[in-house]
Design an enzyme around this catalytic site. Structure first.
Site, mmCIF file in Angstrom:
data_model
loop_
_atom_site.group_PDB
_atom_site.id
_atom_site.type_symbol
_atom_site.label_atom_id
_atom_site.label_comp_id
_atom_site.label_asym_id
_atom_site.label_seq_id
_atom_site.Cartn_x
_atom_site.Cartn_y
_atom_site.Cartn_z
ATOM 1 N N CYS A 134 18.954 8.251 16.417
ATOM 2 C CA CYS A 134 19.573 8.666 18.017
ATOM 3 C C CYS A 134 20.860 8.081 18.738
ATOM 4 O O CYS A 134 21.970 8.996 19.018
ATOM 5 C CB CYS A 134 18.571 8.617 18.963
ATOM 6 S SG CYS A 134 17.436 9.447 18.957
ATOM 7 N N ARG A 172 26.892 -4.408 12.374
ATOM 8 C CA ARG A 172 26.591 -3.583 11.165
ATOM 9 C C ARG A 172 24.706 -4.340 10.857
ATOM 10 O O ARG A 172 24.554 -3.256 9.636
ATOM 11 C CB ARG A 172 27.254 -4.054 10.032
ATOM 12 C CG ARG A 172 26.886 -2.545 9.146
ATOM 13 C CD ARG A 172 28.717 -3.340 8.012
ATOM 14 N NE ARG A 172 28.313 -5.073 7.858
ATOM 15 C CZ ARG A 172 29.765 -5.463 7.196
ATOM 16 N NH1 ARG A 172 30.267 -5.407 8.185
ATOM 17 N NH2 ARG A 172 29.431 -6.971 6.741
ATOM 18 N N SER A 173 23.969 -3.351 12.026
ATOM 19 C CA SER A 173 22.659 -3.600 11.591
ATOM 20 C C SER A 173 22.244 -1.630 11.016
ATOM 21 O O SER A 173 23.182 -0.573 10.978
ATOM 22 C CB SER A 173 21.992 -3.169 13.345
ATOM 23 O OG SER A 173 22.409 -2.118 14.111
ATOM 24 N N ASP A 180 30.387 -8.079 11.371
ATOM 25 C CA ASP A 180 29.488 -8.444 11.125
ATOM 26 C C ASP A 180 29.010 -9.780 11.216
ATOM 27 O O ASP A 180 30.108 -10.275 11.021
ATOM 28 C CB ASP A 180 27.847 -7.683 11.397
ATOM 29 C CG ASP A 180 27.713 -8.165 9.509
ATOM 30 O OD1 ASP A 180 28.387 -8.993 9.027
ATOM 31 O OD2 ASP A 180 26.577 -7.804 8.819
#
Lengths: 316, 316
Positions: B146, B181-182, B204
């Site tokens: 999403c 950068r999850s 990150d």
């Protein structure tokens, strides 16, 4: 379980011997040598040592083993290629690679039919839910994550599993502390022990949880509750204490242990103090060699599944 | 892209308006109202706010929404139950619950056919590999996570995607920095932007990587390389800077930004300094409302897939 006898130290090499013999025998009976590929994408000395053990044990038992050193940025691509190689029967990765959730992503990139470590979602999910077969017909036993499986085999070997009790209930009455709640060892191990009837205290930096099978002895999955207790309290209640803290700074104080406790360390560092034998009845200083035997056991099982599936496609 | 015009602030509510209208229209045309269930198992104020927005937007568009507050230890069981409920078409979880890899485990417990957030392994894997359909016949488009999808829609809305260029290549020539950068936003977003032709710097705490589509423009998946550069350097090269650092302490210095940059913040905290508009041509202070619209878009798509599959079982 209090004991006045001196502590008995049990080495992983001793526990793994019968498994290695069995694997060697099974491989001799086969026409094709199963092949394991290990991916090394880090500089972790513990990972290198584990890779050396894997190579050595595979040579002894007759499994094929190939170590592939790859750049971490190429690893996913290389795993995908190995998934497709017909001559590769099993794939493992020496973690950590990136650490964190990206490693969890990689665990799910290995084909289920080659996942000798048992770390893909389906296998871990089945452990939590005490699902013991991969198929509805119950012909294919589940692959269980290697290190938790190795610890269960050690607990069987040293008599913590009581074979007088029916299978699936052989830890009923036992209290076990597991210091580590990682997704690849501590949490699945706690679930497996609870599924077999134990009361399990699961300890990590975020707190203590208790895993049980619930009020009955027939519930399918374990139950988990957060509890307000100290490590000293739960270790003091435990017949068995299993540690896996991946740092040399961590030492579980011997004074917390009950007399006659069974002490097992699966960290590559020594998590117990040097005087642990003054309290323990049995001490298992490391589990790595049993883990490697379980890798090979999973490899043989998956090779069978691959051959069955290749010979009998679903349309038949 | 340097611009001397004053910065234009674009609100997520404005971007999401046409999606909400479209969803409302599509729901009116249907006989059955799709139903979304949201699981709240934490006390995070950002999660609560997100849940409120979801409820409000669902009420506006005509989707059914039910918020289920559960204990985190019961969450997996409750997800499993919702997977089986015929009247539930979509399931989402307000993360973090446990944090870390246990949340990655939970993401894979949601049925693929109800995973409106697009966080299960298959959907994320498809994003990385630029696989755009779920089936070989190319009738079912993939569900895309999403928040990354919302950011792509915002980039389309504000003209960063160049519609003169062919679909799938509309970011060719763009340089974009993504600070985060999850596994659930930053990494899939960087991959999606690279798959559409951009050069993406992914930042990150562990370092900076560059995501590209490789040397050609037709390679299927993106390429990732570690690079030795500073945040100041890569931000200074970027036409678009997208931030998602979940802490109020983090501020990207305005002096790093190029004149006329497009600045987008998807963190619930303000990651840009107050004077960002002195440099930016377009500033998007938040994306949450577009994310909710994308949730509903995914819900409609999955509802269609569920109905198709229910009407046409595989044996036909």
């Amino acid at each position: 379980m209090a004991s006045t006898t001196p502590c008995k130290t049990i080495l992983a090499s001793k526990v793994s011997a019968s498994f290695r013999d069995q694997i060697h025998k099974e491989i001799q009976e086969r026409k094709v040598q199963p092949k394991l590929v290990g991916f090394l994408a880090n500089d972790d000395p513990a990972a290198k040592k584990y890779a050396e053990w894997t190579a050595k044990t595979c040579a002894e038992t007759g499994c094929g083993f190939e170590l592939r050193k790859v750049d971490k940025q190429d690893l996913e691509q290389k795993i995908t290629e190995a998934n497709e190689e017909k001559e590769v029967n099993g794939i493992m990765v020496y973690y950590p690679v990136f650490g964190g959730k990206q490693d969890a992503y990689l665990q799910n990139c290995v084909s289920e039919l080659k996942d000798v470590e048992g770390l893909c979602h389906k296998f871990v999910h089945n452990v939590y839910h005490n699902v013991r077969y991969m198929d509805e017909e119950e012909t294919m036993k589940c692959i269980i994550p290697c290190t938790p499986l190795a610890i269960v085999k050690i607990l069987e070997y040293i008599g913590v599993y009581n074979t007088v009790i029916n299978y699936g209930n052989r830890l009923y009455g036992r209290t076990i502390t597991v210091v580590n709640r990682s997704e690849i060892v501590g949490r699945p191990l706690a679930a497996m022990l609870a599924n077999d009837g134990a009361k399990v205290y699961s300890v990590d930096v975020n707190g203590i949880q208790v895993f049980t099978r619930g009020s009955g002895i027939k519930l399918k999955a374990h139950k988990v509750e957060d509890i307000d207790a100290t490590v000293e309290e739960v270790v003091g209640l435990s017949d068995v204490v299993i540690t896996g803290v991946p740092t040399s700074n961590y030492k579980l104080p011997t004074k917390y242990l009950r007399d006659g406790v069974v002490a097992i360390n699966f960290s590559s560092s020594k998590n117990f103090e040097d005087d642990v034998k003054s309290k323990a009845s049995i001490f298992v200083p490391s589990v790595g060699k049993v883990t490697v035997a379980m890798l090979e056991r999973n490899l043989l099982r998956l090779t069978d599944y691959q051959n069955d599936i290749r010979e009998k496609p679903k349309s038949q």
